[in-house]
Design an enzyme around this catalytic site. Structure first.
Site, mmCIF file in Angstrom:
data_model
loop_
_atom_site.group_PDB
_atom_site.id
_atom_site.type_symbol
_atom_site.label_atom_id
_atom_site.label_comp_id
_atom_site.label_asym_id
_atom_site.label_seq_id
_atom_site.Cartn_x
_atom_site.Cartn_y
_atom_site.Cartn_z
ATOM 1 N N ASP A 81 6.458 10.126 1.097
ATOM 2 C CA ASP A 81 6.501 10.949 2.303
ATOM 3 C C ASP A 81 7.918 11.472 2.463
ATOM 4 O OD1 ASP A 81 6.641 11.937 4.936
ATOM 5 O OD2 ASP A 81 5.157 10.493 5.660
ATOM 6 N N ASP A 112 -8.851 4.009 3.311
ATOM 7 C CA ASP A 112 -7.480 3.546 3.542
ATOM 8 C C ASP A 112 -7.523 2.377 4.501
ATOM 9 O OD1 ASP A 112 -4.805 3.190 4.078
ATOM 10 O OD2 ASP A 112 -4.429 5.224 4.796
ATOM 11 N N HIS A 157 2.092 11.914 1.338
ATOM 12 C CA HIS A 157 1.531 11.295 2.539
ATOM 13 C C HIS A 157 1.814 12.179 3.752
ATOM 14 C CE1 HIS A 157 2.250 8.703 6.170
ATOM 15 N NE2 HIS A 157 1.036 8.299 5.838
ATOM 16 N N GLU A 181 -6.722 2.961 -0.657
ATOM 17 C CA GLU A 181 -5.312 3.029 -0.285
ATOM 18 C C GLU A 181 -4.884 1.795 0.513
ATOM 19 O OE1 GLU A 181 -2.545 6.065 2.362
ATOM 20 O OE2 GLU A 181 -4.233 6.854 1.190
ATOM 21 N N LYS A 196 -10.390 5.769 7.610
ATOM 22 C CA LYS A 196 -9.742 4.477 7.821
ATOM 23 C C LYS A 196 -10.778 3.358 7.850
ATOM 24 C CE LYS A 196 -5.601 6.296 8.637
ATOM 25 N NZ LYS A 196 -4.445 6.082 7.734
ATOM 26 N N GLU A 214 3.560 5.084 0.832
ATOM 27 C CA GLU A 214 3.918 5.969 1.938
ATOM 28 C C GLU A 214 5.088 5.468 2.774
ATOM 29 O OE1 GLU A 214 0.933 5.042 5.563
ATOM 30 O OE2 GLU A 214 -0.080 5.413 3.651
#
Length: 371
Positions: free
Chosen positions: A276, A199, A303, A225, A172, A253
């Site tokens: 997802d 992400d 996801h 992402e 992240k 996602e």
């Protein structure tokens, strides 16, 4: 002449539906570019029909329970579980005024998953065989690397996945933009030949995200992402068109239905489409999203929730790699007998187990139950 349902399955009816919730604390404080959390809640659906028991699940708020029990359950009891498309259409029509997105979509997704698990178990098949396999195994990347982690915690987690043979790991970024590159350097120092993915969870504006993408190329990053919010299709398109060619923009996602994914693809917003099944309409919705990606010649990725996605991912030509997410791996390995652990970054469905191949471990989960 109308096709007749086999007499073997004609009399099968859903006899029981129950929903329960479990909240599991994180092992460490966790945050990403836009959110912080200290627990995850799993909503479990249990179905019974034809002498078989099945499960479905989503990760969502516990407030789903009364909606499932009081609104959705009465629409399913006594119905034939083999007719999944018909059942899900009936549910969608019946709850028109509640909408079909957000928390409602989470509830529908969990039920759809349970119906597919049940149908496969009644037929005596692994779900991947019922859906039709085009892949024998599914590639996954290790995912975590939360912005709340210390440098040591970040390195320990990502290095562990790299040492287990994962070809890629994801971290992240975006909470403290000025620290992004230092954290990336720390990650690169320990992951060897594994690819590093990032992400931002929509933390940046478009121009900041573009400047980040240019910087990231010096570190071999090829997956960026949600550089901006997934709602900003124009922003995603801008970054995709102006970022270095080797940077793949991924998003999707939060999609609730195939209209969401169609709009994202039509806007040329992503290089990789994510979906997802715990949010987008279950197994049914996930497969629709994968087929849309194929139609647009875009790679497809799942996801989170690896146990939910393993079987349907094997049925999709467009599928490329999925997310082996730290939080959900902790929960699914604890709660589900039949949890599949990757070998060298590949998950392989157990063809000796029917349905999703999962059995819920009530005793192990009991202490986390909240209803």
């Amino acid at each position: 002449m109308h096709a007749q349902q086999s007499p073997v399955y004609k009399g099968i009816k859903i006899q029981h539906l129950n929903a329960t919730t479990y909240t599991i604390p994180t092992d460490l404080p966790e945050s990403d570019g836009t959110l912080a959390w200290d627990s995850t809640t799993l909503v479990l659906i249990e179905l019974e029909a034809g002498g078989k028991k099945a499960i479905g699940f989503t990760y969502a708020n516990a407030c789903l329970l009364p909606f499932i029990h009081h609104t959705l359950k009465p629409l399913l009891i006594g119905k034939n579980p083999m007719d999944i498309a018909s059942l899900m259409h009936s549910l969608t029509v019946a709850i028109r005024n509640e909408g079909n997105s957000g928390l409602v979509a989470r509830a529908l997704s969990a039920i759809d998953v349970a119906l597919w698990d049940l149908k496969a178990k009644i037929l005596g098949l692994p779900l991947c065989k019922l859906l039709g396999m085009v892949k024998a195994e599914v590639a996954v990347y290790g995912s975590g690397g939360f912005t709340s982690y210390t440098a040591k915690q970040l390195q320990t987690q990502l290095e562990g996945w790299a040492n287990e043979g994962f070809s890629a790991v994801k971290m992240k970024i975006g909470r403290n933009p000025d620290k992004d590159l230092l954290r990336i350097k720390n990650a690169k120092a320990v992951i060897g030949q594994a690819n590093l993915m990032v992400d931002a969870n929509g933390a940046y504006d478009a121009k900041t995200a573009l400047s980040k993408a240019i910087e990231f190329t010096d570190y071999g990053i090829n997956w960026f992402e949600e550089p901006v919010s997934s709602d900003d299709l124009a922003g995603l398109n801008f970054i995709r068109n102006h970022a270095p060619a080797k940077i793949n923009i991924a998003a999707g996602e939060y999609g609730d239905n195939y209209h969401y994914f169609y709009n994202m693809l039509q806007a040329k917003a992503v290089d990789v489409l994510q979906a997802d099944a715990s949010r987008c309409g279950g197994i049914t919705g996930f497969i629709k999203a994968g087929k849309l990606a194929e139609a647009f010649h875009i790679p497809f990725s799942f996801h989170c929730a690896p146990s939910l996605h393993l079987h349907p991912a094997t049925s999709l030509n467009s599928f490329t790699i999925g997310e082996y997410f730290h939080d959900h791996v902790r929960i699914e390995s604890l709660f589900f007998d039949g949890f599949v652990k990757p070998k060298n970054g590949m998950m392989i469905p157990d063809l000796e187990r029917y349905g999703l191949g999962l059995t819920f471990k009530h005793q192990d989960a009991e202490k986390y139950k909240i209803n």
